[in-house]
Design an enzyme around this catalytic site. Structure first.
Site, PDB file in Angstrom:
ATOM      1  N   MET A   1     -12.264   4.546  -0.979  1.00  0.00           N
ATOM      2  CA  MET A   1     -13.090   4.573   0.287  1.00  0.00           C
ATOM      3  C   MET A   1     -13.805   5.960  -0.089  1.00  0.00           C
ATOM      4  SD  MET A   1     -10.048   3.118   2.596  1.00  0.00           S
ATOM      5  CE  MET A   1      -9.091   3.094   1.544  1.00  0.00           C
TER       6      MET A   1
ATOM      7  N   SER B   1       0.739  -1.231  -0.040  1.00  0.00           N
ATOM      8  CA  SER B   1       0.078   0.058  -0.157  1.00  0.00           C
ATOM      9  C   SER B   1       0.835   1.223   0.095  1.00  0.00           C
ATOM     10  CB  SER B   1      -1.068   0.027   1.259  1.00  0.00           C
ATOM     11  OG  SER B   1      -1.607   1.382   1.255  1.00  0.00           O
TER      12      SER B   1
ATOM     13  N   MET C   1      -9.005   8.137  -0.133  1.00  0.00           N
ATOM     14  CA  MET C   1     -10.026   8.358   0.921  1.00  0.00           C
ATOM     15  C   MET C   1     -10.685   9.835   0.798  1.00  0.00           C
ATOM     16  SD  MET C   1      -7.767   7.470   3.936  1.00  0.00           S
ATOM     17  CE  MET C   1      -7.006   5.424   3.994  1.00  0.00           C
TER      18      MET C   1
ATOM     19  N   HIS D   1      -1.073  -0.916  -4.314  1.00  0.00           N
ATOM     20  CA  HIS D   1      -2.420  -0.714  -3.781  1.00  0.00           C
ATOM     21  C   HIS D   1      -2.367   0.822  -3.246  1.00  0.00           C
ATOM     22  CE1 HIS D   1      -5.913  -1.900  -1.658  1.00  0.00           C
ATOM     23  NE2 HIS D   1      -5.675  -0.846  -0.642  1.00  0.00           N
TER      24      HIS D   1
ATOM     25  N   ASP E   1      -4.964   3.657  -2.137  1.00  0.00           N
ATOM     26  CA  ASP E   1      -6.108   4.016  -1.151  1.00  0.00           C
ATOM     27  C   ASP E   1      -6.502   5.489  -1.299  1.00  0.00           C
ATOM     28  OD1 ASP E   1      -6.324   1.423   0.471  1.00  0.00           O
ATOM     29  OD2 ASP E   1      -4.150   2.006   1.236  1.00  0.00           O
TER      30      ASP E   1
ATOM     31  N   ASP F   1      -6.885  -6.752   3.594  1.00  0.00           N
ATOM     32  CA  ASP F   1      -6.206  -5.505   3.653  1.00  0.00           C
ATOM     33  C   ASP F   1      -6.523  -4.896   4.952  1.00  0.00           C
ATOM     34  OD1 ASP F   1      -5.292  -2.758   3.237  1.00  0.00           O
ATOM     35  OD2 ASP F   1      -7.195  -2.290   2.147  1.00  0.00           O
TER      36      ASP F   1
ATOM     37  N   HIS G   1      -8.047   1.093  -4.469  1.00  0.00           N
ATOM     38  CA  HIS G   1      -9.424   0.916  -3.219  1.00  0.00           C
ATOM     39  C   HIS G   1      -9.884   2.049  -3.016  1.00  0.00           C
ATOM     40  CE1 HIS G   1      -9.899  -0.492   1.145  1.00  0.00           C
ATOM     41  NE2 HIS G   1     -11.074  -0.308   0.411  1.00  0.00           N
TER      42      HIS G   1
ATOM     43  N   MET H   1     -11.928  -6.290   4.479  1.00  0.00           N
ATOM     44  CA  MET H   1     -10.947  -5.479   5.336  1.00  0.00           C
ATOM     45  C   MET H   1     -10.875  -5.968   6.497  1.00  0.00           C
ATOM     46  SD  MET H   1     -10.260  -2.832   3.633  1.00  0.00           S
ATOM     47  CE  MET H   1      -9.592  -1.938   5.045  1.00  0.00           C
TER      48      MET H   1
HETATM   49  C1  DX5 Z   1      -6.782   1.005   5.225  1.00  0.00           C
HETATM   50  C2  DX5 Z   1      -6.332   0.813   4.008  1.00  0.00           C
HETATM   51  C3  DX5 Z   1      -5.202   0.105   3.864  1.00  0.00           C
HETATM   52  C4  DX5 Z   1      -3.902   0.380   4.629  1.00  0.00           C
HETATM   53  C5  DX5 Z   1      -3.311  -0.892   4.830  1.00  0.00           C
HETATM   54  O1  DX5 Z   1      -7.929   2.018   5.185  1.00  0.00           O
HETATM   55  O2  DX5 Z   1      -7.415   0.435   3.060  1.00  0.00           O
HETATM   56  O3  DX5 Z   1      -4.910  -0.342   2.498  1.00  0.00           O
HETATM   57  O4  DX5 Z   1      -3.240   1.249   3.544  1.00  0.00           O
HETATM   58  O5  DX5 Z   1      -2.058  -0.355   5.675  1.00  0.00           O
HETATM   59  P1  DX5 Z   1      -1.691  -1.262   6.870  1.00  0.00           P
HETATM   60  O6  DX5 Z   1      -0.911  -2.455   6.120  1.00  0.00           O
HETATM   61  O7  DX5 Z   1      -0.515  -0.526   7.654  1.00  0.00           O
HETATM   62  O8  DX5 Z   1      -2.740  -1.828   7.647  1.00  0.00           O
HETATM   63 ZN    ZN Z   2      -6.718  -0.276   1.159  1.00  0.00          ZN
END
Ligand code: DX5
Ligand code: ZN
Length: 214
Positions: free
Chosen positions: A66, A6, A35, A31, A33, A173, A64, A135
């Site tokens: 969110m 990630s 948000m 990956h 993320d 994840d 991903h 998740m």
């Molecule tokens: C959390 C994200 C993850 C995050 C994982 O909301 O979706 O992808 O980056 O990070 P770690 O591996 O540190 O939990």
């Molecule tokens: Zn993620």
């Protein structure tokens, strides 16, 4: 085993360096993320950052989302370089339509489930999916503690995939490391996301190689 580090845990002051490191590593995917501060209580980054990452790697970008109302941005994510686009079940009132739209744009379609959302909600769409993202933390932040009951969810999802003769990838994840990794693999996971475990380690490339061997 597919390893998808990630980028959220990278050093954003050195994003070119860190993206190139991932590009040279044994990682299969990157990956990403996204948000929005609405669906999750945090804001990460959007299109300009995704485009910058795209310029520095040929690896598959595993995006991903969110965010609330992902339907409004599907084609923009394709344009910015996404290969796999995963939306949250909890953010999509018309999931079937959203999955079809992602595929029509030429991307692989994934659905993510929050820790409290049961696998059973996917019964009617599992055959249309390329990927399910379980998740194993509440989404919004890197570096959280792995929720152990996620292992049982992987087993349940594996059962559903077999029962429906579906062929989607099971991705996990949140809080993934070399301790829970073997248990996730045994339960049926095909793809592991790891953020802080990779970037907080002394040698991230070596850590990716170790995860790859699971
Ligand atoms: C959390 C994200 C993850 C995050 C994982 O909301 O979706 O992808 O980056 O990070 P770690 O591996 O540190 O939990
Ligand atoms: Zn993620």
């Amino acid at each position: 085993m597919i390893i998808s580090p990630s980028v959220l845990s990278c050093d954003f002051g050195n994003i070119e360096r860190d993206t190139k490191m991932l590009d040279n590593s044994e990682a299969d995917w990157l990956h990403i993320d996204v948000m929005d501060g609405v669906f999750v209580p945090n804001i990460s980054f959007g299109f300009p950052v995704l485009e910058a990452i795209r310029k520095n790697t040929n690896k598959i970008l595993d995006v991903h989302l969110m965010i609330a109302n992902p339907d409004a941005y599907l084609s923009a994510f394709k344009k910015a370089g996404a290969d796999i686009l995963t939306v949250h079940y909890e953010a999509c009132p018309h999931l079937n339509r959203t999955i079809a739209a992602i595929k029509e744009l030429g991307m692989k379609a994934g659905v993510a489930l929050n820790p409290h959302t049961p696998i059973s909600v996917l019964e009617e769409v599992i055959c249309d999916l390329d990927l399910v993202l379980i998740m194993s933390v509440n989404p919004g932040f890197g570096g959280q503690k792995f929720i152990p009951s996620s292992i049982e969810k992987v087993e349940k999802l594996k059962k559903l995939i077999l029962a429906k003769n579906a062929s989607c990838i099971i991705e996990i994840d949140g809080g993934v490391n070399l301790e829970n990794g073997p248990l996730l693999v045994k339960a049926g996971a095909n793809a592991l996301v790891a953020g802080s475990f990779v970037f907080n380690s002394i040698n991230p490339e070596e850590t990716i190689a170790k995860l790859k061997k699971l």
